[in-house]
Write a protein that holds these residues in place. Structure first.
Motif, PDB file in Angstrom:
ATOM      1  N   LEU A 118      -2.935   0.230   7.157  1.00 44.45           N
ATOM      2  CA  LEU A 118      -2.428   1.097   8.256  1.00 44.45           C
ATOM      3  C   LEU A 118      -3.243   1.805   9.029  1.00 44.45           C
ATOM      4  O   LEU A 118      -4.120   2.747   8.140  1.00 44.45           O
ATOM      5  CB  LEU A 118      -0.971   1.859   7.466  1.00 44.45           C
ATOM      6  N   MET A 119      -3.720   1.615  10.134  1.00 39.01           N
ATOM      7  CA  MET A 119      -4.435   2.511  10.873  1.00 39.01           C
ATOM      8  C   MET A 119      -3.966   3.530  11.413  1.00 39.01           C
ATOM      9  O   MET A 119      -2.912   3.309  12.270  1.00 39.01           O
ATOM     10  CB  MET A 119      -5.528   1.543  11.945  1.00 39.01           C
ATOM     11  N   VAL A 120      -4.293   4.837  11.473  1.00 40.77           N
ATOM     12  CA  VAL A 120      -3.799   5.998  11.997  1.00 40.77           C
ATOM     13  C   VAL A 120      -4.959   6.695  13.128  1.00 40.77           C
ATOM     14  O   VAL A 120      -5.956   7.002  12.469  1.00 40.77           O
ATOM     15  CB  VAL A 120      -3.502   7.077  10.885  1.00 40.77           C
ATOM     16  N   GLY A 146      -1.639  -2.491  10.568  1.00 36.24           N
ATOM     17  CA  GLY A 146      -0.662  -1.818  11.673  1.00 36.24           C
ATOM     18  C   GLY A 146      -1.398  -0.491  12.347  1.00 36.24           C
ATOM     19  O   GLY A 146      -2.466  -0.170  11.959  1.00 36.24           O
ATOM     20  N   TYR A 147      -0.687   0.089  13.227  1.00 41.70           N
ATOM     21  CA  TYR A 147      -1.376   1.110  14.199  1.00 41.70           C
ATOM     22  C   TYR A 147      -0.265   2.204  14.552  1.00 41.70           C
ATOM     23  O   TYR A 147       0.815   2.011  15.098  1.00 41.70           O
ATOM     24  CB  TYR A 147      -1.814   0.436  15.316  1.00 41.70           C
ATOM     25  N   ASN A 175       6.624   0.215  14.402  1.00 44.11           N
ATOM     26  CA  ASN A 175       7.186  -0.177  13.386  1.00 44.11           C
ATOM     27  C   ASN A 175       7.743   0.465  12.232  1.00 44.11           C
ATOM     28  O   ASN A 175       7.285   1.458  11.879  1.00 44.11           O
ATOM     29  CB  ASN A 175       5.604  -1.079  12.583  1.00 44.11           C
ATOM     30  N   SER A 176       8.755   0.329  11.851  1.00 50.93           N
ATOM     31  CA  SER A 176       9.612   1.174  11.106  1.00 50.93           C
ATOM     32  C   SER A 176       9.055   1.212   9.605  1.00 50.93           C
ATOM     33  O   SER A 176       8.868   2.530   9.110  1.00 50.93           O
ATOM     34  CB  SER A 176      11.146   0.870  10.946  1.00 50.93           C
ATOM     35  N   ALA A 177       8.627   0.569   9.095  1.00 49.31           N
ATOM     36  CA  ALA A 177       7.848   0.519   7.621  1.00 49.31           C
ATOM     37  C   ALA A 177       6.478   1.373   7.754  1.00 49.31           C
ATOM     38  O   ALA A 177       6.184   2.279   6.956  1.00 49.31           O
ATOM     39  CB  ALA A 177       7.446  -0.892   7.266  1.00 49.31           C
ATOM     40  N   ASP A 178       5.635   1.181   8.805  1.00 47.35           N
ATOM     41  CA  ASP A 178       4.610   2.040   9.053  1.00 47.35           C
ATOM     42  C   ASP A 178       5.178   3.392   9.179  1.00 47.35           C
ATOM     43  O   ASP A 178       4.481   4.489   8.828  1.00 47.35           O
ATOM     44  CB  ASP A 178       3.825   1.822  10.470  1.00 47.35           C
ATOM     45  N   LEU A 179       6.144   3.749   9.889  1.00 49.43           N
ATOM     46  CA  LEU A 179       6.638   5.199  10.137  1.00 49.43           C
ATOM     47  C   LEU A 179       6.946   5.720   8.855  1.00 49.43           C
ATOM     48  O   LEU A 179       6.728   6.914   8.587  1.00 49.43           O
ATOM     49  CB  LEU A 179       7.831   5.136  10.912  1.00 49.43           C
ATOM     50  N   THR A 180       7.575   4.914   7.849  1.00 53.16           N
ATOM     51  CA  THR A 180       8.145   5.393   6.548  1.00 53.16           C
ATOM     52  C   THR A 180       6.806   5.620   5.919  1.00 53.16           C
ATOM     53  O   THR A 180       6.993   6.722   5.093  1.00 53.16           O
ATOM     54  CB  THR A 180       9.041   4.284   5.838  1.00 53.16           C
ATOM     55  N   GLU A 195       9.621  10.809  16.529  1.00 51.26           N
ATOM     56  CA  GLU A 195       9.019   9.327  16.247  1.00 51.26           C
ATOM     57  C   GLU A 195       9.117   8.743  17.559  1.00 51.26           C
ATOM     58  O   GLU A 195      10.010   9.052  18.349  1.00 51.26           O
ATOM     59  CB  GLU A 195      10.180   8.578  15.330  1.00 51.26           C
ATOM     60  N   THR A 196       8.064   7.982  18.240  1.00 51.72           N
ATOM     61  CA  THR A 196       8.098   7.486  19.559  1.00 51.72           C
ATOM     62  C   THR A 196       7.126   6.341  19.596  1.00 51.72           C
ATOM     63  O   THR A 196       6.668   5.846  18.727  1.00 51.72           O
ATOM     64  CB  THR A 196       7.794   8.518  20.568  1.00 51.72           C
ATOM     65  N   ASP A 197       7.021   5.790  20.880  1.00 53.48           N
ATOM     66  CA  ASP A 197       5.822   4.687  21.013  1.00 53.48           C
ATOM     67  C   ASP A 197       4.643   5.167  21.160  1.00 53.48           C
ATOM     68  O   ASP A 197       4.532   6.344  21.359  1.00 53.48           O
ATOM     69  CB  ASP A 197       6.392   3.967  22.376  1.00 53.48           C
ATOM     70  N   ILE A 198       3.688   4.189  20.918  1.00 55.34           N
ATOM     71  CA  ILE A 198       2.188   4.680  20.823  1.00 55.34           C
ATOM     72  C   ILE A 198       1.814   5.394  22.199  1.00 55.34           C
ATOM     73  O   ILE A 198       1.305   6.535  22.051  1.00 55.34           O
ATOM     74  CB  ILE A 198       1.244   3.433  20.857  1.00 55.34           C
TER      75      ILE A 198
END
Ligand code: UGA
Length: 436
Positions: A118-120, A146-147, A175-180, A195-198
């Motif tokens: 996952l890239m943050v 993921g991003y 992506n809900s898994a990335d948010l988790t 939580e929102t879009d990029i």
């Protein structure tokens, strides 16, 4: 549950992110291309001045949660399950954010990865950048990456406090898994999560800094009006700030905002808006007002003294605010050349700020040396040492009838006046009146 985290870039944001996540128990690798920086950090010495950071750095090194690497041996072994990008996005000459370092790192990581991660994005990047990075680099990787856009809201000098007591955590991803995963990374921080879009997350970062800059330029304009009508900005700011819809924070008038964020981000937002065909009139005015504020000390001193030629002026503070050694875009960088240009002999004192070449100005090691023989002192940074100065001793060292221009409205006018000096500030007309 501890996660394997990598932070690319050990600048201000990256280092704070790395040491704080290590302190929270995660297994953190910080990566930087500069070997000298990595060596220094491995030795437990911080590369930035930030209260409390060295303690956390040493703790992480000691308990093994934190290590520092260069990418010399290749990126792949350095990539963590969660990999932060925290490299600089300096201002290009046209006002845009320079994204070359971001693109280079994201491309390297995407090419090198041999397993999903996952890239943050922690670097401040213009709206639309996340989407571009996903299309241009991540989609071409052989693995699924993921991003998440996760902007930072840390203030220099208060970064650790802000990390653990932030008002909100912004997470932009579809992506809900990335948010988790991100929520579990920040499980020990009690804050509202947006939580929102990029693109919205990217916009929140710019809008936050633009709004805070707007508050500062607004109160500075009100202060300038206060000076004309004989009102007192401190009372005015209190009077409006107690309205909860306005709020008391960021209503401190003075010689304007500086630093590595507000000037850069306001100009970048203006640039992005222009690119999209929008003329952001209000933001342009905010920037213009700020560019005018730093001129106040020279203008008022010339008014009061007639001529600054050969007049020694002590500039107290170089950093853009106290508790940092950062001089980027500090009002001092505008004030000193104006005073020097007007013929003044300028002596600068700052307890820790990095030495900056400021042609024609002298740098002193003590505040008293700067004040000796000065006909005026300009307070640029509200260091505790300046705020709590023995102004009677200062008056003894300075010329008779010297002026103190309080560019941060941080002194008690009565203390300065009681010491026999003239006091000037930004919008403190009461103090100006008693000076007459
Ligand atoms: C700012 C934001 O406050 C952070 O939330 C953000 O994360 C950061 O930028 C960033 O984008 O990285 P910072 O630049 O460290 O943080 O400094 P601030 O404490 O916000 O002060 C900025 C400037 O505004 C300083 O020069 C300060 O003297 C000036 N200021 C601040 C005022 O003139 N008046 C005020 O009322 C408040």
């Amino acid at each position: 549950m501890p996660l394997n985290v990598t932070v690319v870039g050990t600048g201000y944001v990256g280092l704070v992110t790395g040491v704080c996540l290590a302190h929270s128990g995660h297994n953190v690798t910080c990566v930087d291309i500069e070997p000298a920086k990595v060596e220094m950090l491995r030795a437990g010495r911080s590369t930035i001045y930030e209260p409390g950071i060295e303690e956390l750095l040493k703790e992480g090194l000691k308990n093994g949660n934190l290590r520092f690497e260069t990418p010399e041996a290749g990126w792949n072994p350095l990539i963590g399950d969660v990999t932060f990008v925290a490299v600089g996005t300096p201002m290009a000459s046209n006002g845009a954010a320079d994204l070359s370092a971001v693109h280079a790192v994201v491309e390297d990581l995407a090419e090198a990865a041999d397993r999903p991660f996952l890239m943050v994005m922690k670097s401040t990047v213009p709206m639309g950048t996340g989407e571009t990075l996903c299309q241009r680099h991540l989609s071409k990787s052989g693995v699924s990456i993921g991003y998440v856009s996760n902007p930072e809201f840390l203030r220099e000098g208060k970064a650790l406090e802000d990390w653990y007591h932030t008002d909100r955590i912004v997470l932009g991803s579809a992506n809900s898994a990335d948010l988790t995963t991100m929520k579990s990374l920040y499980a020990d921080i009690d804050a509202a999560i947006v939580e929102t879009d990029i693109a919205s997350a990217e916009t929140i970062k710019y809008a936050s800094n633009a709004f805070l800059s707007t508050k500062i330029s607004f109160i500075n304009e009100i202060a300038n009006v206060c000076d004309l009508v004989g009102a007192d900005i401190d009372s005015v700011a209190k009077g409006i700030g107690l309205d909860k819809r306005i709020g008391t924070e960021f209503l401190k008038a003075g010689i304007g905002y500086g630093g590595s964020c507000f000037p850069k981000d306001t100009r970048a937002l203006d640039f992005i808006s222009t690119l999209h065909g929008y003329d952001f009139t209000l933001l342009k005015a905010v920037i213009d007002v700020n560019n005018r504020q730093y001129q106040l000390p020279a203008v008022h001193l010339m008014d009061a003294l007639g001529d600054l030629n050969d007049c020694r002026i002590a500039v107290l503070g170089l950093a853009f605010k106290p508790d940092t050694d950062d001089v980027r875009e500090s009002p001092a960088l505008g004030i000193v050349p104006l005073l020097v240009g007007a013929g003044a002999r300028v002596a600068i004192y700052d307890p820790i700020a990095a030495d900056t070449p400021l042609g024609g100005a002298e740098r002193t090691t003590t505040i008293w040396e700067a004040l000796e023989g000065a006909c005026a002192a300009v307070v640029v940074t509200e260091w505790a040492e300046v705020v709590n100065l023995d102004w009677s001793r200062a008056a003894d060292l300075m010329l008779d009838d010297a002026i103190v221009f309080d560019g941060r409205n941080c002194l008690d006018p009565r203390t300065v006046q009681a010491a026999g000096m003239r006091y000037m500030a930004v919008g403190r007309a009461g103090a100006h009146r008693s000076e007459a």
